[in-house]
Design an enzyme around this catalytic site. Sequence first.
Site, PDB file in Angstrom:
ATOM      1  N   ASP A  12       6.560   2.590 -13.503  1.00 36.33           N
ATOM      2  CA  ASP A  12       4.768   2.392 -12.637  1.00 36.33           C
ATOM      3  C   ASP A  12       4.826   1.160 -12.489  1.00 36.33           C
ATOM      4  O   ASP A  12       5.182   0.476 -13.544  1.00 36.33           O
ATOM      5  CB  ASP A  12       4.134   3.463 -13.066  1.00 36.33           C
ATOM      6  N   ASP A  14       0.749   1.195 -11.095  1.00 36.46           N
ATOM      7  CA  ASP A  14      -1.031   1.006 -11.195  1.00 36.46           C
ATOM      8  C   ASP A  14      -0.901   1.518 -12.626  1.00 36.46           C
ATOM      9  O   ASP A  14      -0.808   2.653 -12.928  1.00 36.46           O
ATOM     10  CB  ASP A  14      -2.063   1.277 -10.234  1.00 36.46           C
TER      11      ASP A  14
HETATM   12 MG   LIG Z   1       0.426   4.924 -12.147  1.00 40.84          MG
END
Ligand SMILES: [Mg+2]
Length: 175
Positions: A12, A14
């Site tokens: 992922d 962020d």
């Molecule tokens: Mg995230």
Amino acid sequence: MVETIYRCVFLDRDGVINKYLENDYVKNIHEFEVLESFVDFWEKHKKYYKFIVITNQSGINKGIVNYRFFVDLSMYLVNRFNLSALYFCPHKEEENCRCRKPKNWMLKKAIERFSVDVENSYFIGDSLVDFLCADSMKIKFILTLTGKTKKEDVEKWIKKPFKIVENLSLLMLPT
Ligand SMILES: [Mg+2]
């Protein structure tokens, strides 16, 4: 003919690669701060795994994140971390698209395209949607506590991640 298959680390963005912004989107370069712990992890594993980012970016379709900026930032990440690919979903939740995590459309595409060795690959994320996405494809999920999820949140999860780490510099995968 023997088909080569690749071990991958799916990521992922962020809260995993860059600092998590509580209830906000990365709208400019000043808000994008790469986590040193991620760099450390990447340095130790780049020789052994392909790296592929799979990210929800609804800020784009909400009109909060400039698309050009997002693409430029993505290209920078692809180059800096030698990513094999970066998949993103620009849709808002209410658009009910096929790609937004926890749906596994992006992950599935990546697995097919890069002939991924599912058994020996990992998905690193900071949220339940990442976990559900990874789990639906039987990819081992590693939760980093550098983002959205707090340790106590995990107690409410029905299934538990393969591993939980405070930050990624503490993580060592098979090499
Ligand atoms: Mg995230």
